[in-house]
Design an enzyme around this catalytic site. Structure first.
Site, PDB file in Angstrom:
ATOM      1  N   HIS A 165       0.817  -1.211   0.000  1.00 29.41           N
ATOM      2  CA  HIS A 165       0.000   0.000   0.000  1.00 29.41           C
ATOM      3  C   HIS A 165       0.850   1.260   0.000  1.00 29.41           C
ATOM      4  CE1 HIS A 165      -3.637  -2.337   1.867  1.00 29.41           C
ATOM      5  NE2 HIS A 165      -3.428  -2.616   0.598  1.00 29.41           N
ATOM      6  N   CYS A 169       3.335  13.655  -6.453  1.00 32.57           N
ATOM      7  CA  CYS A 169       2.542  14.852  -6.743  1.00 32.57           C
ATOM      8  C   CYS A 169       1.049  14.530  -6.606  1.00 32.57           C
ATOM      9  CB  CYS A 169       2.838  15.356  -8.156  1.00 32.57           C
ATOM     10  SG  CYS A 169       1.886  16.825  -8.631  1.00 32.57           S
ATOM     11  N   CYS A 177      -0.404  14.436 -10.015  1.00 36.05           N
ATOM     12  CA  CYS A 177       0.188  13.421 -10.920  1.00 36.05           C
ATOM     13  C   CYS A 177       0.795  14.059 -12.164  1.00 36.05           C
ATOM     14  CB  CYS A 177      -0.853  12.371 -11.318  1.00 36.05           C
ATOM     15  SG  CYS A 177      -1.485  11.434  -9.927  1.00 36.05           S
ATOM     16  N   CYS A 180       5.280  19.576  -4.800  1.00 33.93           N
ATOM     17  CA  CYS A 180       5.942  18.826  -5.857  1.00 33.93           C
ATOM     18  C   CYS A 180       7.089  19.667  -6.421  1.00 33.93           C
ATOM     19  CB  CYS A 180       4.934  18.491  -6.953  1.00 33.93           C
ATOM     20  SG  CYS A 180       5.676  17.764  -8.438  1.00 33.93           S
ATOM     21  N   CYS A 236       6.149  20.624 -10.378  1.00 35.90           N
ATOM     22  CA  CYS A 236       5.096  21.558 -10.814  1.00 35.90           C
ATOM     23  C   CYS A 236       4.623  22.506  -9.715  1.00 35.90           C
ATOM     24  CB  CYS A 236       3.897  20.785 -11.362  1.00 35.90           C
ATOM     25  SG  CYS A 236       2.906  19.970 -10.090  1.00 35.90           S
TER      26      CYS A 236
END
Length: 276
Positions: A134, A142, A145, A174, A177
């Protein structure tokens, strides 16, 4: 006729002596003896996070990508508190007992766990011998994503107001970005989890299993609600030892069940191993 507990421990000791590899499969019950919460039921969760009880939020509500996006300081308050708790926690001696058993086996051991706490690695288990099915709270991704990057959370030092369960330090972001970062953990209602790291771990386990001919599986504290760990154990019978205080039953052709907590049962088994 059902075996007595002493007969079960004697049988387990025989299996361990004859094994050429040890597969440790672990759920939340493995960490309870180290003092970690297992969030059993709403009341158990709210005892650990009383601030969320005031908002009538349960585990499934806060442990989700939506919570990170909609309520980032609350979502990271929850995960930040957990991250620091796991960093402070010392693994109990049961981790060392398992390692010691495996030292006498040709192929050593491998771990398959649904826990995201990193306790096996903290106890000295090699990184390349652990599958975290998991994910891990010690790694980030991020929340939007923007890429499939996964990076270590070593630089994240969350400060949480425990009265409100809100992050008061800077939100992790992140590096690519600038969006909010999130733990690289499979959450509830989560279609964004990047599983590349877990898949690489699983591939290493599959290769290890191919070379093990007499495995013993020690399953510790894995419940039925999310049966991933239990299914992994059963796929690698017939010598599965299922240790669980309430949900220890297992089909006889797959192994045997012992009703008990992880640490105490490991200690009892260790005694039986050296006595017989």
């Amino acid at each position: 006729m059902a075996l007595s507990e002493s007969k079960k421990l004697s049988e387990v000791a025989t299996w361990l002596r004859e094994a050429d590899g040890l597969l440790v499969t672990a759920g939340a019950g493995m960490g309870v003896d180290s003092g970690l919460p297992d969030f059993r039921g709403r009341e158990g969760f709210w005892r650990a996070y009383p601030a969320l009880k005031l908002s009538n939020m349960n585990f499934e509500d806060i442990a989700s990508p939506a919570a990170i996006r909609r309520m980032p300081t609350l979502g990271w308050g929850f995960y930040g508190h957990r991250l620091e708790l796991y960093r402070r926690t010392t693994p109990h001696v049961g981790f060392e007992i398992l390692r010691r058993w495996a030292e006498h086996m040709e192929h050593g051991l491998f771990v398959f766990t649904s826990n995201v706490d990193g306790q096996f690695q903290k106890a000295g288990y090699p990184e390349d011998r652990v599958v975290e099915c998991h994910g891990s709270i010690h790694h980030l991704q991020c929340s939007e994503c923007c890429s499939r990057d996964i990076w270590a959370a070593d630089g994240v030092r969350p400060v949480v107001d425990e009265k409100t369960c809100r992050l008061v330090s800077e939100l992790p972001t992140c590096p690519r970005c600038g969006a909010i970062a999130r733990p690289n953990i499979l959450m509830f209602e989560d279609g964004d989890w990047i599983d590349d790291r877990a898949e690489q771990q699983r591939a290493r386990l599959d290769r290890w299993l191919q070379g093990v001919f007499r495995p013993v599986v020690i399953e510790l504290g894995a419940g039925r609600a999310i049966p991933t760990v239990r299914l992994m154990s059963e796929r690698n019978g017939p010598h599965v030892i299922r240790i669980n205080p309430r949900e220890h039953r297992i089909a006889p052709h797959l192994g045997l069940g012992i009703a008990g907590e992880a640490l105490e049962t490991l200690r009892q088994t260790d005694t039986a191993l050296f006595r017989t």
